[in-house]
Design an enzyme around this catalytic site. Structure first.
Site, PDB file in Angstrom:
ATOM      1  N   ASN A 187       0.829  -1.205   0.000  1.00 54.82           N
ATOM      2  CA  ASN A 187       0.000   0.000   0.000  1.00 54.82           C
ATOM      3  C   ASN A 187       0.862   1.252   0.000  1.00 54.82           C
ATOM      4  OD1 ASN A 187      -2.411  -1.487   0.318  1.00 54.82           O
ATOM      5  ND2 ASN A 187      -2.301  -1.368   2.552  1.00 54.82           N
ATOM      6  N   ASP A 196       0.544   4.575   2.373  1.00 50.96           N
ATOM      7  CA  ASP A 196      -0.165   5.098   3.542  1.00 50.96           C
ATOM      8  C   ASP A 196      -0.205   6.620   3.488  1.00 50.96           C
ATOM      9  OD1 ASP A 196      -0.286   2.483   4.389  1.00 50.96           O
ATOM     10  OD2 ASP A 196       1.257   2.704   5.945  1.00 50.96           O
ATOM     11  N   GLY A 201       1.941  -6.709   4.278  1.00 47.87           N
ATOM     12  CA  GLY A 201       2.859  -7.616   3.602  1.00 47.87           C
ATOM     13  C   GLY A 201       4.188  -6.963   3.305  1.00 47.87           C
ATOM     14  N   ASN A 212      -2.774  -9.794  17.757  1.00 49.51           N
ATOM     15  CA  ASN A 212      -2.800  -8.849  18.866  1.00 49.51           C
ATOM     16  C   ASN A 212      -4.000  -9.182  19.758  1.00 49.51           C
ATOM     17  OD1 ASN A 212      -5.135  -7.676  17.734  1.00 49.51           O
ATOM     18  ND2 ASN A 212      -3.997  -5.972  16.814  1.00 49.51           N
ATOM     19  N   LEU A 255       0.965  -7.922  23.230  1.00 48.35           N
ATOM     20  CA  LEU A 255       0.194  -7.244  24.276  1.00 48.35           C
ATOM     21  C   LEU A 255       0.599  -5.784  24.447  1.00 48.35           C
ATOM     22  CD1 LEU A 255       0.463 -10.149  26.893  1.00 48.35           C
ATOM     23  CD2 LEU A 255      -1.488  -9.664  25.379  1.00 48.35           C
ATOM     24  N   ASP A 287       4.794   6.514  17.243  1.00 45.95           N
ATOM     25  CA  ASP A 287       3.894   5.991  16.218  1.00 45.95           C
ATOM     26  C   ASP A 287       3.935   4.467  16.281  1.00 45.95           C
ATOM     27  OD1 ASP A 287       2.467   5.285  13.967  1.00 45.95           O
ATOM     28  OD2 ASP A 287       3.696   6.412  12.546  1.00 45.95           O
ATOM     29  N   ALA A 315       4.306  -1.510  14.527  1.00 45.90           N
ATOM     30  CA  ALA A 315       4.821  -2.335  15.624  1.00 45.90           C
ATOM     31  C   ALA A 315       4.559  -3.818  15.387  1.00 45.90           C
ATOM     32  CB  ALA A 315       4.204  -1.889  16.944  1.00 45.90           C
ATOM     33  N   GLY A 316       3.338  -4.150  15.019  1.00 48.98           N
ATOM     34  CA  GLY A 316       3.011  -5.548  14.776  1.00 48.98           C
ATOM     35  C   GLY A 316       3.750  -6.117  13.594  1.00 48.98           C
ATOM     36  N   ASP A 317       3.923  -5.326  12.537  1.00 49.34           N
ATOM     37  CA  ASP A 317       4.632  -5.803  11.354  1.00 49.34           C
ATOM     38  C   ASP A 317       6.116  -6.014  11.644  1.00 49.34           C
ATOM     39  OD1 ASP A 317       2.284  -5.722   9.889  1.00 49.34           O
ATOM     40  OD2 ASP A 317       2.627  -3.658   9.228  1.00 49.34           O
ATOM     41  N   SER A 362      10.872   3.310   9.492  1.00 51.24           N
ATOM     42  CA  SER A 362      11.241   3.206  10.905  1.00 51.24           C
ATOM     43  C   SER A 362      11.625   1.792  11.320  1.00 51.24           C
ATOM     44  CB  SER A 362      10.076   3.694  11.779  1.00 51.24           C
ATOM     45  OG  SER A 362       8.933   2.876  11.594  1.00 51.24           O
TER      46      SER A 362
END
Length: 331
Positions: A33, A35, A63, A203, A240, A265, A269-271, A310
């Protein structure tokens, strides 16, 4: 690493894929994508209009983010997906190229490149709306069987069509690749697919959604992780936030601490967690060590704005990991 870059002047993409003998490989099937990021004081509520001074266009998509995270952590990565034949697509592809991701599996189409609107508030929390665009045409059949062997790790999310992810998981299971599914955005999973996954990363919201889908009582994310792992014989990891993560596998349960940070930001984080976890496991690390590196990467990425820009390099993870205790085995 042998890298072949997509040529946007070609209408037909050469599908020949070169594989260096003896190397492990991460195959990412997922979304790409652009963003549109807006920094706001507070999140808009239904009916609200919230003003901010400007916006940024940055490469994203779960992805693509996970592919870059894995590549920056030292893995050899091939990306499979769809991108539009437009200016946004060129921006998105350049970021992957610049980070050494092999794009021979990425193909163009006449549908617009995926786009996400990301609002980030003063506390670093985010709210995201995604227009799938070309991602809705991603087709797992374009991944050749030889990239699904036991020497490879396949990483997926749910910003591409569900049926394509389920088909890829079943193919990879039969051929022998390790499969890592990031259940994002939240969705149920067919039981037969759950049984074929090696590592499931969720998550807290996604864990609760899946638990309800499976008919579990409304329970805590950590309990959901244990039940999913026990019932389906897989490794289930629930992130978490500031509390770290819990990882449940047939070999044990680990509590993972988070880095103490001031979040700017949290978008990627999850990626970062998923990409670095995949890279670490693919390199042969044991689960506890891989979890530590993933947690560090997830923390570091929150200290800067933007998604792919980042994501931390391997040496930064190495420097920061000494301050994070190893995961505690609690069962």
């Amino acid at each position: 690493m042998q890298i072949r870059l997509i040529n946007f002047t070609d209408q037909n993409i050469d599908r020949e894929i070169e594989l260096k003998s003896g190397l492990n490989m991460i195959v990412v099937f997922g979304s790409l994508n652009i963003d549109m990021v807006m920094s706001v004081k507070t999140m808009p509520r239904p009916g609200d209009t919230v003003l901010c001074p400007s916006y940024k266009l940055v490469p994203g998509g779960k992805g693509a983010n996970q592919a870059v995270a894995a590549a920056r952590a030292g893995a050899e990565v091939k990306f499979f997906g769809k991108v539009g034949n437009d200016e946004l697509g060129k921006i998105a592809v350049k970021s992957l190229e610049d980070n050494g991701v092999d794009l021979t599996g990425l193909s163009k189409c006449d549908v617009a490149t995926g786009c996400a609107m990301v609002c980030v508030d003063a506390g670093g929390e985010n709210m995201i709306a995604v227009a799938s665009g070309a991602n809705a045409l991603a087709n797992q059949s374009e991944i050749p069987d030889f990239l699904l062997s036991k020497d490879h790790t396949v990483v997926m999310q749910l910003e591409t069509p569900l049926d394509q992810n389920w088909d890829l998981i079943e193919r990879a299971k039969k051929i022998g690749a390790r499969t890592i599914l990031n259940l994002a955005p939240a969705h149920g999973i067919p039981v037969t697919i759950l049984e074929s996954i090696d590592v499931l990363v969720l998550n807290q919201i996604e864990a609760t959604t899946l638990a309800l889908h499976l008919g579990f009582d409304v329970i805590s994310p950590s309990v959901a992780a244990r039940r999913i792992s026990t019932n389906f014989g897989i490794t289930c990891i629930v992130t978490l936030g500031a509390e770290g993560a819990i990882a449940c596998s047939p070999d044990g349960v680990w509590q993972v601490q988070a880095m103490p940070i001031q979040a700017i930001d949290t978008t990627a984080a999850g990626d970062a967690f998923v990409g670095v976890l995949a890279a670490s496991l693919d390199s042969g690390m044991a689960l506890p060590e891989a979890l530590s590196r993933a947690s560090v990467a997830s923390g570091l990425v929150c200290t800067q704005s933007g998604a792919q820009s980042s994501l931390p390099l391997s040496n930064l993870i190495d420097q920061a990991i000494i301050d994070l205790p190893m995961p505690l085995q609690i069962a």
